[in-house]
Write an enzyme that holds these catalytic residues in place. Structure first.
Site, PDB file in Angstrom:
ATOM      1  N   HIS A 160      -1.403   3.612   4.784  1.00 46.65           N
ATOM      2  CA  HIS A 160      -2.413   4.263   3.830  1.00 46.65           C
ATOM      3  C   HIS A 160      -2.517   5.563   4.571  1.00 46.65           C
ATOM      4  O   HIS A 160      -2.579   5.844   5.831  1.00 46.65           O
ATOM      5  CB  HIS A 160      -3.685   3.657   3.831  1.00 46.65           C
ATOM      6  CG  HIS A 160      -4.880   3.989   3.039  1.00 46.65           C
ATOM      7  ND1 HIS A 160      -5.227   5.468   3.207  1.00 46.65           N
ATOM      8  CD2 HIS A 160      -5.219   3.538   1.589  1.00 46.65           C
ATOM      9  CE1 HIS A 160      -6.238   5.526   1.907  1.00 46.65           C
ATOM     10  NE2 HIS A 160      -6.060   4.522   1.212  1.00 46.65           N
TER      11      HIS A 160
ATOM     12  N   ASP B 150       1.327  -0.001  -4.812  1.00 47.02           N
ATOM     13  CA  ASP B 150       0.136   0.365  -5.852  1.00 47.02           C
ATOM     14  C   ASP B 150       0.009   1.568  -6.576  1.00 47.02           C
ATOM     15  O   ASP B 150      -0.366   1.728  -7.624  1.00 47.02           O
ATOM     16  CB  ASP B 150      -1.146  -0.057  -4.963  1.00 47.02           C
ATOM     17  CG  ASP B 150      -1.312   0.644  -3.823  1.00 47.02           C
ATOM     18  OD1 ASP B 150      -0.375   1.386  -3.446  1.00 47.02           O
ATOM     19  OD2 ASP B 150      -2.286   0.483  -3.155  1.00 47.02           O
ATOM     20  N   HIS B 151       0.371   2.743  -5.731  1.00 47.77           N
ATOM     21  CA  HIS B 151       0.272   4.061  -6.223  1.00 47.77           C
ATOM     22  C   HIS B 151       1.039   4.911  -5.258  1.00 47.77           C
ATOM     23  O   HIS B 151       1.667   4.548  -4.355  1.00 47.77           O
ATOM     24  CB  HIS B 151      -1.084   4.584  -6.448  1.00 47.77           C
ATOM     25  CG  HIS B 151      -1.754   4.286  -4.969  1.00 47.77           C
ATOM     26  ND1 HIS B 151      -1.692   5.118  -3.920  1.00 47.77           N
ATOM     27  CD2 HIS B 151      -2.632   3.193  -4.658  1.00 47.77           C
ATOM     28  CE1 HIS B 151      -2.542   4.485  -3.044  1.00 47.77           C
ATOM     29  NE2 HIS B 151      -3.142   3.469  -3.467  1.00 47.77           N
TER      30      HIS B 151
ATOM     31  N   THR C 183      -5.840   1.678  -5.594  1.00 43.28           N
ATOM     32  CA  THR C 183      -5.495   0.508  -5.182  1.00 43.28           C
ATOM     33  C   THR C 183      -6.242  -0.489  -6.387  1.00 43.28           C
ATOM     34  O   THR C 183      -5.571  -1.594  -6.950  1.00 43.28           O
ATOM     35  CB  THR C 183      -5.798   0.088  -3.792  1.00 43.28           C
ATOM     36  OG1 THR C 183      -5.351   0.816  -2.839  1.00 43.28           O
ATOM     37  CG2 THR C 183      -5.377  -1.537  -3.592  1.00 43.28           C
TER      38      THR C 183
ATOM     39  N   GLU D 167       0.842  -1.339   0.123  1.00 43.07           N
ATOM     40  CA  GLU D 167       0.040   0.002   0.217  1.00 43.07           C
ATOM     41  C   GLU D 167       0.850   1.130   0.021  1.00 43.07           C
ATOM     42  O   GLU D 167       1.744   1.371   0.819  1.00 43.07           O
ATOM     43  CB  GLU D 167      -0.984  -0.067   1.320  1.00 43.07           C
ATOM     44  CG  GLU D 167      -1.697   1.238   1.276  1.00 43.07           C
ATOM     45  CD  GLU D 167      -2.717   1.418   0.087  1.00 43.07           C
ATOM     46  OE1 GLU D 167      -3.468   0.634  -0.438  1.00 43.07           O
ATOM     47  OE2 GLU D 167      -2.600   2.608  -0.395  1.00 43.07           O
TER      48      GLU D 167
HETATM   49  C1  GP9 Z   1      -8.989  -0.107   0.645  1.00 37.35           C
HETATM   50  C2  GP9 Z   1      -7.608   0.076   0.105  1.00 37.35           C
HETATM   51  C3  GP9 Z   1      -6.978   1.493   0.082  1.00 37.35           C
HETATM   52  O1  GP9 Z   1      -9.558  -1.205   0.755  1.00 37.35           O
HETATM   53  O2  GP9 Z   1      -7.299  -0.747  -0.752  1.00 37.35           O
HETATM   54  O3  GP9 Z   1      -7.530   2.039  -0.847  1.00 37.35           O
HETATM   55  P1  GP9 Z   1      -6.961   3.182  -1.670  1.00 37.35           P
HETATM   56  O4  GP9 Z   1      -7.590   4.339  -1.160  1.00 37.35           O
HETATM   57  O5  GP9 Z   1      -5.545   3.042  -1.604  1.00 37.35           O
HETATM   58  O6  GP9 Z   1      -7.229   3.075  -3.063  1.00 37.35           O
HETATM   59 MN    MN Z   2      -3.810   1.679  -2.298  1.00 35.22          MN
END
Ligand code: GP9
Ligand code: MN
Length: 634
Positions: free
Chosen positions: A413, A472-473, A298, A254
């Protein structure tokens, strides 16, 4: 005058108020909607009002008192059915209804039988407003006035309704920026827009994509397919089948960006374990790997991983096109004897995952319900990554092997908060609390990955698995450029900003023995072809926009979702062509040939999604299924 008129609309007022209050009571008693502060509670309270004003207000246009009353009762019945339908659905699926689930017949079948089994007489409460309105019509003596509401009155009424709607939307926007453009969670939509507005919005989103789908025919796929075939590369012979038959574990790191890897913050190492992997003999670490996600964050990265298609320019494809036909990596692995699942300790409706995973043929979804969150084991968005990994591996011991299990981490996150005991390094000292905390949560994520590896070893799952991990980002947006400038020791320009889209990509193959750091320029679109080749699965007939990163033929050209791109020589951002080496603007001609290609590539991918074109394609033999006489290029 006013006094005289009041009784005339008393039934309307009673109808609006009772349905409104009933809806709020149902929110509080029949759904578990998380409320974090007073503002959220207030939004929840007022959110049914705007829609009720609109629809009940139509009664003002009726001439006869009888028709007016009949109309209001019908509205009460319809809204009650909508509400009760959601309650019944929620009892079994802990989710709100969205149009695609009504078309997924399996879901509906389940619902039908289970819902019938538990209808209680107390459920009549969900229709209580109908009763109140009926009684009001019967017993209240409304002043009979021959004059229909004047158009001025009606205008004033609708101005009020509009004002309530905008007030609600304004509060929702303040509470959840980009709620409608990102639409990340049904619960969030219901919480902020209200049940009735949510359904209208859902109908709009779904019909828009259905309309595009209806207009599409297989012939559009010919062009896209030709493009894909023209750019297709031969995957690496060396890596082919290197992990064939092994379990595949893919970990989504994440918000982890590459700048955190192999670097320090005020003398403290941020990701010691991942750093050690970059020098590990069983790991290939890609240091020039970029994320290509859009608003779906994500979920977009999951989409890229599973399909090697680009996510959409507007909205999250997980929401807008969850009913499409896809040829996901999970589906292919499933066809090759794998059991497939995703593990993520969050509500299943987030990013519409529960629905989209079915479309992507993922066998099982271990959502928050599959995890036991003990005391002190949750922070920020939910379960902490360390206990999450421990329990995920526990789940793996029960899976049918070989399995493909995807783990989505969560602790790192935004807003990057941690409990004191999990802070393994200090905060940074910039003017951005977000960046300051980011180092600590990244450090925690790193720790959790070490736990994951240890657990896999302990449970005897490690040797026979391959572990792929990707960021992921971004975690730190451009809003924190000043703080990033301080950290990096150089100004964050458009060039730097593009380079900051780098996320780590690790391929860890126990027993490989030839690990190295790979500087190939690549992106998330390449994950599927790279992994599938290692799993020994032929993807030459699949429609993928990426290529195997290990292949000699791999093209070093990464297109970002917003049209920026990177090659091994240039970075194109903010309409300026930069030299990748120096970061200085260079001749536009060096970027020119790619600008068009980047656009074309995004367009083709988008047309496949919007037209749901993969339903016309048979990946077994690489043929269009509906137009047999069209010969596809191979
Ligand atoms: C939520 C997690 C985070 O289930 O995947 O989402 P994001 O805000 O990073 O897209
Ligand atoms: Mn994410």
């Amino acid at each position: 005058m006013l006094k005289k008129e009041w009784p005339k609309h008393s039934i309307l007022a009673i109808a609006i108020i009772t349905t409104w209050l009933k809806t709020y009571i149902v929110y509080k008693t029949s759904f578990s909607i998380t409320i974090e502060n007073v503002l959220q509670e207030f939004i929840l309270f007022i959110n049914p009002l705007s829609m009720l004003l609109f629809i009940y207000g139509i009664s003002l246009f009726f001439k006869s008192e009888k028709a007016k009353n009949r109309y209001m009762v019908s509205i009460a019945v319809i809204t009650s059915i909508v509400l009760y339908g959601n309650v019944a659905f929620y009892r079994f699926f802990s989710d709100f209804i969205t149009l695609p689930v009504l078309f997924q017949t399996e879901n509906f079948g389940d619902l039908g039988s289970s819902a019938a089994a538990s209808v209680f007489w107390t459920d009549l409460f969900y229709f209580s407003d109908v009763l109140v309105i009926l009684l009001a019509i019967k017993f209240i003596n409304v002043k009979q006035d021959k004059v229909v509401s004047s158009s001025v009155q009606r205008k004033a009424y609708y101005v009020l309704a509009l004002a309530v709607l905008f007030f609600n939307l304004g509060l929702a926007e303040a509470e959840r920026p980009q709620l409608l453009t990102r639409s990340f969670d049904r619960e969030m939509l219901v919480k902020n827009l209200g049940m009735y507005n949510y359904h209208l919005y859902d109908i709009y989103v779904q019909s828009k994509s259905q309309a595009q789908r209806a207009l599409a025919d297989g012939s559009e796929l010919v062009e896209a397919n030709n493009y894909v075939r023209a750019n297709q590369i031969e995957p690496s012979e060396d890596m082919k089948g290197i992990a064939e038959g092994r379990n595949l574990i893919v970990v989504t790191l994440e918000s982890l960006q590459s700048f955190a890897i192999n670097s320090e913050m005020n003398g403290q190492t941020i990701t010691p374990f991942l750093n050690s992997l970059t020098e590990d003999e069983d790991t290939i670490y890609f240091e020039n790997f970029y994320h290509q996600t859009g608003l779906g964050k994500t979920s977009d990265s999951e989409f890229l991983l599973e399909n090697s298609l680009y996510p959409l320019s507007g909205g999250a494809v997980f929401f807008t096109h969850s009913g499409n036909t896809y040829n996901s990596m999970a589906e292919s692995l499933g066809e090759n004897g794998y059991s497939t699942n995703v593990q993520h300790a969050n509500t299943k409706s987030f990013w519409n995952r529960d629905i989209m995973y079915e479309s992507m043929n993922i066998d099982e979804f271990y959502d928050i319900e599959s995890f036991e969150v003990g005391e002190g084991e949750a922070v920020n968005w939910g379960m902490k990554d360390i206990p999450f990994h421990e329990q995920s591996v526990e789940h793996m011991t029960e899976m049918q092997q070989p399995f493909y299990s995807r783990l989505l981490t969560l602790t790192n996150h935004h807003p990057f908060t941690l409990d004191e005991e999990d802070k393994l390094i200090d905060e940074y000292d910039s003017n951005s609390g977000t960046l300051n905390r980011y180092f600590q949560t990244s450090r925690y994520l790193d720790e959790s990955i070490e736990v994951l590896f240890d657990e896999l070893k302990e449970k005897g799952l490690y040797e026979n698995s391959i572990i792929v991990m990707y960021g992921d980002h971004y975690g730190i947006s451009d809003n924190h450029n000043e703080a990033m400038t301080q950290y990096l020791g150089e100004e964050v320009t458009d060039f730097t900003s593009a380079e900051l889209q780098k996320v780590p990509f690790f391929v860890h193959i126990p027993g490989y023995g030839e690990g190295y750091v790979d500087d190939e320029v690549g992106g998330q679109i390449d994950m599927r072809p790279t992994i599938m080749n290692m799993m020994g699965i032929d993807t030459s007939k699949d429609i993928q926009f990426g290529g195997d990163l290990f292949s000699e033929e791999h093209e070093e050209f990464v297109v970002f979702r917003d049209g920026r791109f990177v090659t091994d020589e240039v970075v194109y951002a903010g309409n300026v062509c930069y030299d990748k080496e120096t970061g200085e603007p260079t001749e536009q001609e060096l970027c020119a040939p790619y600008i068009e290609q980047a656009f074309t590539e995004l367009e083709y991918s988008e047309s496949i999604i919007n037209g749901d074109l993969l339903r016309f394609y048979d990946e077994e033999d690489g043929q269009l299924t509906t137009i047999p006489d069209v010969e596809l290029e191979r």
